[in-house]
Design a protein around this motif. Structure first.
Motif, PDB file in Angstrom:
ATOM      1  N   HIS A  33     -48.101  27.477  16.048  1.00  0.00           N
ATOM      2  CA  HIS A  33     -48.066  27.491  14.532  1.00  0.00           C
ATOM      3  C   HIS A  33     -48.089  29.055  14.183  1.00  0.00           C
ATOM      4  CE1 HIS A  33     -49.415  23.057  13.672  1.00  0.00           C
ATOM      5  NE2 HIS A  33     -48.185  23.297  13.519  1.00  0.00           N
ATOM      6  N   ARG A  34     -49.050  29.657  15.061  1.00  0.00           N
ATOM      7  CA  ARG A  34     -49.416  31.284  14.854  1.00  0.00           C
ATOM      8  C   ARG A  34     -47.968  31.914  15.002  1.00  0.00           C
ATOM      9  NH1 ARG A  34     -54.586  29.792  16.134  1.00  0.00           N
ATOM     10  NH2 ARG A  34     -54.488  30.556  18.330  1.00  0.00           N
ATOM     11  N   LEU A  35     -47.200  31.515  16.105  1.00  0.00           N
ATOM     12  CA  LEU A  35     -46.050  32.070  16.409  1.00  0.00           C
ATOM     13  C   LEU A  35     -44.949  31.891  15.341  1.00  0.00           C
ATOM     14  CD1 LEU A  35     -45.733  31.333  20.260  1.00  0.00           C
ATOM     15  CD2 LEU A  35     -46.209  33.899  18.977  1.00  0.00           C
ATOM     16  N   LEU A  36     -44.964  30.879  14.863  1.00  0.00           N
ATOM     17  CA  LEU A  36     -44.253  30.388  13.587  1.00  0.00           C
ATOM     18  C   LEU A  36     -44.450  31.345  12.498  1.00  0.00           C
ATOM     19  CD1 LEU A  36     -43.852  26.651  13.554  1.00  0.00           C
ATOM     20  CD2 LEU A  36     -42.001  28.086  13.630  1.00  0.00           C
ATOM     21  N   GLU A  95     -43.409  44.760  17.611  1.00  0.00           N
ATOM     22  CA  GLU A  95     -42.517  44.816  18.741  1.00  0.00           C
ATOM     23  C   GLU A  95     -42.598  43.560  19.314  1.00  0.00           C
ATOM     24  OE1 GLU A  95     -43.795  48.307  20.850  1.00  0.00           O
ATOM     25  OE2 GLU A  95     -44.568  49.273  18.880  1.00  0.00           O
ATOM     26  N   LEU A  96     -43.723  42.912  19.882  1.00  0.00           N
ATOM     27  CA  LEU A  96     -43.432  41.745  20.595  1.00  0.00           C
ATOM     28  C   LEU A  96     -42.699  40.667  19.673  1.00  0.00           C
ATOM     29  CD1 LEU A  96     -47.437  41.159  21.680  1.00  0.00           C
ATOM     30  CD2 LEU A  96     -45.437  41.456  22.888  1.00  0.00           C
ATOM     31  N   MET A  97     -43.001  40.427  18.360  1.00  0.00           N
ATOM     32  CA  MET A  97     -42.149  39.563  17.762  1.00  0.00           C
ATOM     33  C   MET A  97     -40.620  39.635  17.902  1.00  0.00           C
ATOM     34  SD  MET A  97     -44.422  37.287  17.197  1.00  0.00           S
ATOM     35  CE  MET A  97     -43.211  36.102  16.352  1.00  0.00           C
ATOM     36  N   ALA A  98     -40.144  40.960  17.850  1.00  0.00           N
ATOM     37  CA  ALA A  98     -38.772  41.369  17.836  1.00  0.00           C
ATOM     38  C   ALA A  98     -38.245  40.991  19.470  1.00  0.00           C
ATOM     39  CB  ALA A  98     -38.585  42.946  17.959  1.00  0.00           C
ATOM     40  N   VAL A  99     -39.130  41.408  20.424  1.00  0.00           N
ATOM     41  CA  VAL A  99     -38.811  40.791  21.798  1.00  0.00           C
ATOM     42  C   VAL A  99     -38.755  39.503  21.856  1.00  0.00           C
ATOM     43  CG1 VAL A  99     -39.683  40.865  24.395  1.00  0.00           C
ATOM     44  CG2 VAL A  99     -39.762  42.954  22.948  1.00  0.00           C
ATOM     45  N   LEU A 100     -39.760  38.662  21.498  1.00  0.00           N
ATOM     46  CA  LEU A 100     -39.613  37.002  21.452  1.00  0.00           C
ATOM     47  C   LEU A 100     -38.401  36.501  20.918  1.00  0.00           C
ATOM     48  CD1 LEU A 100     -43.447  36.349  21.169  1.00  0.00           C
ATOM     49  CD2 LEU A 100     -42.095  36.254  23.340  1.00  0.00           C
TER      50      LEU A 100
END
Length: 110
Positions: A33-36, A95-100
């Motif tokens: 959920h937090r990743l969403l 940056e992490l979200m762009a990579v994921l």
């Protein structure tokens, strides 16, 4: 112990401390959920209502996830009249979200 051995020991101690901090930081992200929520926020600032509509997360659950992300300094909120607007506050998370996104989501759009 020579100078190089001593500096390697200091470096390992520092790395160990940083690893603990990074592990704690990643725990804040380690929820579907937090990743969403973060994936939605990676596209820009959103109100709580927009986040609920985009993710399908129930309002009470959304409130809890946003509170945790805010407490950990991952997101920030600003109030505009009756609406709270959330945005990613931590540059490393952007940056992490762009990579994921590039590795796990990019091919899902058609």
């Amino acid at each position: 112990m020579n100078y190089q051995d001593a500096s390697e020991t200091v470096a390992l101690g520092s790395m160990s401390e940083k690893a603990e901090g990074v592990a704690e930081f990643l725990k804040g992200l380690a929820s579907p959920h937090r990743l969403l929520v973060l994936c939605a926020l990676a596209q820009g600032e959103k109100t709580v209502g927009e986040l609920i509509a985009q993710t399908g997360i129930a309002p009470t659950s959304m409130s809890q996830h946003l509170a945790k992300l805010k407490a950990e300094g991952i997101v920030d909120a600003r109030r505009e009249h009756r609406n709270l607007h959330y945005a990613i506050a931590h540059p490393a998370v952007l940056e992490l979200m762009a990579v994921l996104y590039a590795h796990f989501c990019q091919g899902d759009e058609a």
